[in-house]
Motif scaffolding. Structure first.
Motif: not given
Length: 531
Positions: A1-14, A28-33
């Motif tokens: 599995m490849i996850l983006p590690k350049n700050g391109s992940v967004v989480i929206v949850d109230d 834990q998988n070095a993915v900033p969010v």
């Protein structure tokens, strides 16, 4: 599995507590969010580099029905995703997604407010990761049991306290909480893997952005690693950075009329130097590391383009150097060349022209990215291309022996029509070392013509005295760039100062053209007597 590690992940949850396990898994998988609650905590302006958007579909308060839910989600997406964002996917992260998910997908597809549509919307259910735990407040429970006993023996109390009320009070003593399952983090990670593995080529973009990110870090680490961390570190490294700017732009081009350094140009040219190093750093990473690419499948497709019109699926294929037009999978027409799609008259010409244009636009766009640099330096540099309107006489001079008039039986009227559609070009081809060391005395120019793609059919395929580029996009039009090597000349510096370049050729294309130029100059003329 490849996850983006350049700050391109967004989480929206109230509910931050419910978003936290997802944040933990990614961290834990070095993915900033980026985390937003969809309410007060939102970005000050839309983001341009989102690739994964985890989106909760329901909120704890204020959203009561499907219509309101969808409206809220649309507003959140518009607030977060910039119009220039590029491709991204939405992973629905919710425990209430059931029947609303399909409605949400359809709404995103048809909502004009969302300019950049997600490639797809995937499902990641919270309920598979969380479980309900009931906590009993023992003191409240004991009080309610005592009250129950009193009500049984005391009619006055019983009359004032209905059994249903007592049951409600007892239920309040039992608190329900959603907590992460024991293996919840693994469940989340596996679910993400399963969903992302379905994306195919999109994972390649994740991989590329990760490699570029690592390469950028490698450049910084290698350059700064030559300087010991000490009190004068900034002064020491400043010296080498200035030399990099000077080498890239040439010292005279970094100062103003008063002889003072133009800081903006210095910084810009240091960054240009970093950019020159980047390809080698990326190459080192590609050659030295193995990546898991089993979920990235790139196939050799015959299909070049496809559109849906009139309830039919139209597509264009290329096989054995021939082009074929299909309707709903049925072969309708075949063409010997790409130009026949545009020029030959037949019943399906409109569809063929549309398919051909889509294909050519894509090819020209990618070629432009590979071969042209549109963000230009302020200085006159080798590789700059200058475009002129009019100048029919010079266009005719460049193309005179390169258009195949005999093969296509072109008369003067047709030639003039072709010349009128072209643009005259001038390419600066001075040696890069002359520019970097400020040793040049004149600007060396290779004249050329931008020939519209549609007229490319009339050009000769090859010749020692001219160079024809692949089709590229210039000012939203597709052209071949053709340079006539026999017409090479020099001009005074003041000539180009009055003209603004439209783009610059990338180094690889400059080298190709200069190589052809040098071959022309080095042709050996042999003196001999004929029999």
């Amino acid at each position: 599995m490849i996850l983006p590690k350049n700050g391109s992940v967004v989480i929206v949850d109230d509910m931050y507590k419910e978003a936290l396990p997802l944040i933990q898994v990614l961290s834990q998988n070095a993915v900033p969010v980026y985390y937003f609650d969809g309410k007060k905590n939102m970005p000050s302006e839309p983001l341009k580099n989102i690739r994964l958007l985890f989106l909760d579909m329901r909120y704890a308060d204020g959203v009561a029905n499907t219509k309101d839910t969808i409206s809220t989600l649309m507003s959140i997406i518009e607030c977060i995703v910039h119009k220039d964002n590029g491709p991204y996917i939405i992973l629905v992260w919710s425990k209430h997604d059931g029947e609303d998910l399909e409605v949400f997908k359809e709404a995103v597809k048809n909502d004009d407010g969302i300019i950049v549509k997600p490639l797809t919307i995937l499902n990641l259910e919270k309920k598979e990761c969380f479980e309900t735990v009931h906590n009993v407040n023992e003191k409240v429970q004991e009080f309610l049991e005592a009250l129950d006993e009193i009500a049984v023996t005391n009619e006055t109390v019983a009359s004032k306290l209905e059994q249903s009320t007592l049951r409600d009070l007892k239920s309040y003593a039992r608190e329900s909480n959603k907590i992460l399952k024991k293996d919840g983090l693994n469940i989340i990670l596996n679910k993400i893997k399963i969903e992302l593995d379905t994306l195919g080529c999109f994972n390649l973009f994740f991989l590329w952005e990760n490699i570029v990110n690592d390469a950028s870090a490698g450049i910084i680490n290698s350059i700064s690693g030559n300087f010991q961390i000490e009190e004068n570190w900034n002064d020491n490294i400043n010296s080498i950075l200035y030399k990099m700017a000077e080498a890239n732009a040439g010292a005279p081009n970094l100062i103003d009329q008063k002889g003072e350094l133009i800081n903006e140009l210095v910084v810009k040219n240091v960054l240009y130097s970093f950019n020159d190093i980047l390809p080698d750093e990326i190459g080192n990473i590609l050659n030295g590391s193995m990546y898991n690419v089993e979920n990235i499948i790139i196939k050799q497709e015959k299909t070049l383009s496809q559109i849906k019109e009139g309830g039919l699926l139209h597509h264009l294929e290329k096989d054995n150097n021939k082009y074929a037009y299909f309707q709903d999978g049925q072969l309708k027409k075949q063409f010997k060349s790409i130009y026949d799609l545009f020029n030959k008259e037949h019943d399906d010409k409109d569809s063929c022209v549309n398919l051909g244009k889509i294909h050519i636009d894509r090819i020209a766009f990618i070629n432009s990215k590979l071969l042209l640099q549109t963000v230009l330096s302020d200085s006159i540099q080798p590789g700059n291309v200058y475009l002129h309107d009019g100048k029919l006489e010079r266009i005719e001079l460049v193309l005179n022996e390169i258009i195949d008039t005999k093969k296509y039986n072109l008369n003067d009227e047709k030639l003039k029509e072709i010349y009128t559609k072209c643009k005259f070009l001038e390419l600066e081809v001075s040696p890069s070392c002359d520019f970097a060391q400020s040793k040049w005395k004149v600007n060396r120019i290779l004249p050329g013509v931008a020939v519209p793609f549609e007229e490319g059919e009339y050009l000769k395929n090859q010749g020692e005295y001219f160079y024809t580029s692949p089709v590229v996009n210039v000012n939203d039009k597709n052209y071949y760039m053709l340079f006539n090597i026999k017409l090479f000349y020099s001009v005074d510096f003041n000539y180009l100062k009055a003209i603004k370049p439209v783009f610059m050729l990338r180094s690889i294309l400059q080298i190709e053209i200069k190589n052809r130029l040098s071959q022309h100059f080095l042709r050996a003329g042999i003196v001999n007597l004929n029999l």
